[in-house]
Design an enzyme around this catalytic site. Structure first.
Site: not given
Ligand code: DGL
Length: 280
Positions: A14-15, A46-47, A77-78, A157, A197-199
């Site tokens: 994941d990011s 990453y988003g 990671c989405n 976060e 999104c994972t968060h």
């Molecule tokens: N892990 C990213 C996602 O699931 C969220 C955090 C990011 O923007 O990197 O899209």
């Protein structure tokens, strides 16, 4: 006797720490499996990045994990799943590569009763339209409204997951998504909301309070874990025998911060000793 390849770990990346919500589901469903989890915290988020940049990062993360001899790769990671899954499947055609977008789309199509689905995610995930395509490939007649909610990443976060601040942010983002006035004519108010999104699962209770209580909230973690399990069984790669699977954590930035924030996302303590710093 267990196949040698079955004894190899599952690789996940994941990011950052968000993908630990997927690891948690994998652990619940497959407690015997060893996992190597990579969080590219140095380059999070990453988003907000372009498809080219996210793809480059995703390929580097995958190369690190494949170099450690894994039997299956989970793109937890989405944003990376939305931007880079096809490229990863092409490059690493000899191992199964599972993303989180298709499982989320499947779960949403099962959950919706009125064939109207809302998807929330990062800017890049929503702009890229991967969820829209994945849902339409299952049911072309489904109406989909997508909305990016970048502040949710920062709130998760920071650990601000409950109370008036996340609830107000959730309302501000979601009111227009579920409002009959802002939806296009002929549209139907969504009865299902995908946390793309994972968060976002960390904010699930604040999000639920901002929408109609009957709205079904879909989190792809459990469905992704079920697909991983199905693939391992299908390929005869499932790890058998007792005992607890081990997890090795890799991070591209501060180990102490990874262990601290990761503990919250995983819902279980991560010790700094379990985390290795890597340079991609
Ligand atoms: N892990 C990213 C996602 O699931 C969220 C955090 C990011 O923007 O990197 O899209």
């Amino acid at each position: 006797m267990m196949d040698k390849a079955a004894g190899l770990p599952i690789g996940m990346f994941d990011s950052g720490v968000g993908g630990l919500t997927v690891l948690k589901a994998v652990r619940e469903q497959m407690p015997c499996e060893d996992v190597v989890y990579l969080g590219d915290t140095a380059r999070l988020p990453y988003g907000t990045k372009s498809p080219q940049t996210v793809s480059r990062y995703a390929v580097q993360c995958a190369a690190e994990l494949v170099g450690r001899n894994i039997k299956l790769l989970v793109v937890a990671c989405n944003t990376a799943s939305a931007m880079a899954l096809d490229a990863l499947r092409e490059i690493y055609s000899d191992i199964p590569v599972v993303g989180v977008v298709e499982p989320g789309a499947q779960a949403a199509c099962v959950a919706t009763r009125n064939r109207s689905i809302a998807v929330i995610g990062t800017e890049s995930t929503i702009a890229g339209g991967a969820y829209q395509r994945a849902i339409h490939s299952i049911d072309p007649g489904t109406r989909i409204v997508g909305h990016s909610c970048p502040l949710f990443v920062a709130l998760a976060e920071e650990g601000w997951t409950d109370g008036p601040i996340p609830e107000a942010v959730a309302k501000r983002y979601l009111d227009p998504v579920f409002s009959p006035f802002s939806l296009a004519e002929q549209s139907v108010i969504p009865d299902t909301l995908v946390l793309g999104c994972t968060h976002f699962p960390l904010l699930a209770s604040a999000i639920q309070k901002a929408v109609d209580p009957a709205t079904v909230i879909v989190d792809s973690a459990a469905t992704t874990a079920a697909i991983v399990h199905g693939e391992l069984v299908r390929l005869g790669l499932g790890r058998t025998g007792g005992g607890c699977g081990k997890t090795l954590y890799l991070t591209t930035d501060d180990v102490a911060r990874f262990a601290r924030t990761g503990t919250r996302f995983l819902g279980n303590p991560i010790s700094e000793r379990e985390v290795e710093l890597v340079d991609l």
